[in-house]
Design an enzyme around this catalytic site. Structure first.
Site, PDB file in Angstrom:
ATOM      1  N   TYR A   1     -19.500   4.781  -7.897  1.00  0.00           N
ATOM      2  CA  TYR A   1     -18.719   5.955  -8.289  1.00  0.00           C
ATOM      3  C   TYR A   1     -19.006   6.272  -9.762  1.00  0.00           C
ATOM      4  O   TYR A   1     -19.053   5.370 -10.611  1.00  0.00           O
ATOM      5  CB  TYR A   1     -17.233   5.678  -8.084  1.00  0.00           C
ATOM      6  CG  TYR A   1     -16.428   6.875  -7.654  1.00  0.00           C
ATOM      7  CD1 TYR A   1     -16.558   7.405  -6.371  1.00  0.00           C
ATOM      8  CD2 TYR A   1     -15.513   7.484  -8.518  1.00  0.00           C
ATOM      9  CE1 TYR A   1     -15.809   8.499  -5.969  1.00  0.00           C
ATOM     10  CE2 TYR A   1     -14.761   8.575  -8.121  1.00  0.00           C
ATOM     11  CZ  TYR A   1     -14.915   9.082  -6.847  1.00  0.00           C
ATOM     12  OH  TYR A   1     -14.177  10.163  -6.449  1.00  0.00           O
TER      13      TYR A   1
ATOM     14  N   ASP B   1      -6.760   3.083  -3.467  1.00  0.00           N
ATOM     15  CA  ASP B   1      -6.750   2.917  -2.015  1.00  0.00           C
ATOM     16  C   ASP B   1      -8.153   3.038  -1.429  1.00  0.00           C
ATOM     17  O   ASP B   1      -8.511   2.303  -0.501  1.00  0.00           O
ATOM     18  CB  ASP B   1      -5.806   3.934  -1.366  1.00  0.00           C
ATOM     19  CG  ASP B   1      -6.196   5.382  -1.656  1.00  0.00           C
ATOM     20  OD1 ASP B   1      -6.749   5.657  -2.740  1.00  0.00           O
ATOM     21  OD2 ASP B   1      -5.930   6.242  -0.797  1.00  0.00           O
TER      22      ASP B   1
ATOM     23  N   ASP C   1       0.865  -1.186   0.000  1.00  0.00           N
ATOM     24  CA  ASP C   1       0.000   0.000   0.000  1.00  0.00           C
ATOM     25  C   ASP C   1       0.894   1.226   0.000  1.00  0.00           C
ATOM     26  O   ASP C   1       1.474   1.584   1.023  1.00  0.00           O
ATOM     27  CB  ASP C   1      -0.905  -0.032   1.226  1.00  0.00           C
ATOM     28  CG  ASP C   1      -1.698   1.258   1.426  1.00  0.00           C
ATOM     29  OD1 ASP C   1      -1.814   2.040   0.469  1.00  0.00           O
ATOM     30  OD2 ASP C   1      -2.200   1.466   2.545  1.00  0.00           O
ATOM     31  N   ALA C   2       1.009   1.874  -1.160  1.00  0.00           N
ATOM     32  CA  ALA C   2       1.867   3.051  -1.296  1.00  0.00           C
ATOM     33  C   ALA C   2       1.023   4.309  -1.124  1.00  0.00           C
ATOM     34  O   ALA C   2       0.255   4.684  -2.016  1.00  0.00           O
ATOM     35  CB  ALA C   2       2.559   3.054  -2.656  1.00  0.00           C
ATOM     36  N   GLY C   3       1.165   4.947   0.035  1.00  0.00           N
ATOM     37  CA  GLY C   3       0.418   6.163   0.313  1.00  0.00           C
ATOM     38  C   GLY C   3       1.192   7.405  -0.071  1.00  0.00           C
ATOM     39  O   GLY C   3       2.243   7.344  -0.715  1.00  0.00           O
ATOM     40  N   ASN C   4       0.697   8.543   0.358  1.00  0.00           N
ATOM     41  CA  ASN C   4       1.321   9.816  -0.010  1.00  0.00           C
ATOM     42  C   ASN C   4       2.649  10.063   0.698  1.00  0.00           C
ATOM     43  O   ASN C   4       3.481  10.836   0.211  1.00  0.00           O
ATOM     44  CB  ASN C   4       0.360  10.965   0.300  1.00  0.00           C
ATOM     45  CG  ASN C   4      -0.807  11.008  -0.663  1.00  0.00           C
ATOM     46  OD1 ASN C   4      -0.620  11.156  -1.855  1.00  0.00           O
ATOM     47  ND2 ASN C   4      -2.021  10.871  -0.147  1.00  0.00           N
ATOM     48  N   THR C   5       2.860   9.429   1.851  1.00  0.00           N
ATOM     49  CA  THR C   5       4.101   9.653   2.585  1.00  0.00           C
ATOM     50  C   THR C   5       4.855   8.373   2.916  1.00  0.00           C
ATOM     51  O   THR C   5       6.066   8.401   3.069  1.00  0.00           O
ATOM     52  CB  THR C   5       3.838  10.405   3.903  1.00  0.00           C
ATOM     53  OG1 THR C   5       2.882   9.660   4.687  1.00  0.00           O
ATOM     54  CG2 THR C   5       3.270  11.794   3.636  1.00  0.00           C
ATOM     55  N   ARG C   6       4.140   7.245   3.033  1.00  0.00           N
ATOM     56  CA  ARG C   6       4.781   5.989   3.421  1.00  0.00           C
ATOM     57  C   ARG C   6       4.320   4.844   2.526  1.00  0.00           C
ATOM     58  O   ARG C   6       3.287   4.925   1.871  1.00  0.00           O
ATOM     59  CB  ARG C   6       4.443   5.629   4.872  1.00  0.00           C
ATOM     60  CG  ARG C   6       4.944   6.576   5.926  1.00  0.00           C
ATOM     61  CD  ARG C   6       4.756   5.955   7.311  1.00  0.00           C
ATOM     62  NE  ARG C   6       3.369   5.548   7.537  1.00  0.00           N
ATOM     63  CZ  ARG C   6       2.989   4.649   8.446  1.00  0.00           C
ATOM     64  NH1 ARG C   6       3.891   4.047   9.193  1.00  0.00           N
ATOM     65  NH2 ARG C   6       1.707   4.356   8.607  1.00  0.00           N
ATOM     66  N   VAL C   7       5.113   3.780   2.543  1.00  0.00           N
ATOM     67  CA  VAL C   7       4.745   2.525   1.887  1.00  0.00           C
ATOM     68  C   VAL C   7       4.598   1.466   2.971  1.00  0.00           C
ATOM     69  O   VAL C   7       5.536   1.182   3.715  1.00  0.00           O
ATOM     70  CB  VAL C   7       5.807   2.088   0.859  1.00  0.00           C
ATOM     71  CG1 VAL C   7       5.508   0.685   0.334  1.00  0.00           C
ATOM     72  CG2 VAL C   7       5.876   3.084  -0.290  1.00  0.00           C
TER      73      VAL C   7
END
Length: 238
Positions: free
Chosen positions: A86, A95, A6-12
């Protein structure tokens, strides 16, 4: 074993999935992704599944560190008993969709609101019947404060304490940001309750979930790694 990322905006964040539970979990800053190549290379992997909301360079770094081709996931119109309402599924962040699938896996056949608190706050509405109705995106706690600091003349200061009636600027900043975030969560929870006629379960996840929990109803549940659990659902179904 399947490697979930899970690659987020600040961490993986990453974990191994053995078909029953998440094992050997870890998290690194974007700058440290290359250091994952050595520990990942010795894992007995059959597949690597990942989701990313980060920049392309982060995806490339993950691909370089992975011992197997990375199966990047995207939002879908329907999967695992969940129907995605959606309007433009292709533009939805993976995500958000995977957090909904993770909630469905952990709490099947329940109305749930999923609040993922990180750089941004996302809030999703999922019915017991499996209808993902959509959700909200707004700046996270630190992003709100940074925006005020950068775009006003006198608000570049540390946030104070959250309180009912702030009587100083620092406390007003902290209380305003928390009230905005918690208010958005509870408004969506109220709308889902009105839509279904049932009180939905509130799930909190993400790096700033603990910051919000004290200011939300006591029955809100902290659930780590919902995106990884969503990836696990995909891994089991692939």
């Amino acid at each position: 074993m399947k490697l979930l990322i899970d690659a987020g905006n600040t961490r993986v964040k990453w974990a191994l999935w053995d078909g029953r539970q998440l094992r050997q979990q870890g998290a690194v800053a974007h700058a440290d992704i290359a250091g994952l190549a050595a520990p990942w290379s010795v894992l007995p992997l059959s597949a690597v599944l990942a989701a990313s909301v980060a920049h392309a360079a982060v995806r490339q770094a993950i691909e370089a560190a992975s011992p197997l081709p990375v199966q990047w996931q995207r939002a879908q119109a329907a999967a695992f008993g969940v129907r995605n309402h959606y309007r433009k599924v292709a533009e939805q962040g993976a995500d958000r969709w995977l957090a909904v699938l993770g909630a469905r896996q952990r709490y099947p056949a329940q109305d749930v609101v999923i609040a993922s608190a990180g750089t941004a706050l996302t809030v999703e509405a999922l019915t017991a019947e499996g209808d993902y109705l959509g959700g909200l995106i707004l700046p996270g706690y630190r992003l709100m404060l940074a925006s005020l600091a950068q775009n006003t003349a006198n608000l570049d200061r540390a946030a104070g304490q959250v309180c009912a009636f702030p009587q100083g600027t620092e406390d007003a900043l902290a209380s305003g940001a928390i009230d905005a975030l918690c208010g958005a969560i509870q408004r969506l929870q109220q709308r889902l309750a009105a839509h279904t006629g049932r009180v939905p379960l509130l799930l909190l996840t993400g790096g700033d979930a603990a910051l919000l929990q004290p200011h939300l109803p006591p029955d809100a549940r902290m659930v780590d790694n919902l995106v990884l659990y969503g990836l696990a659902s995909v891994a089991d179904g692939s």
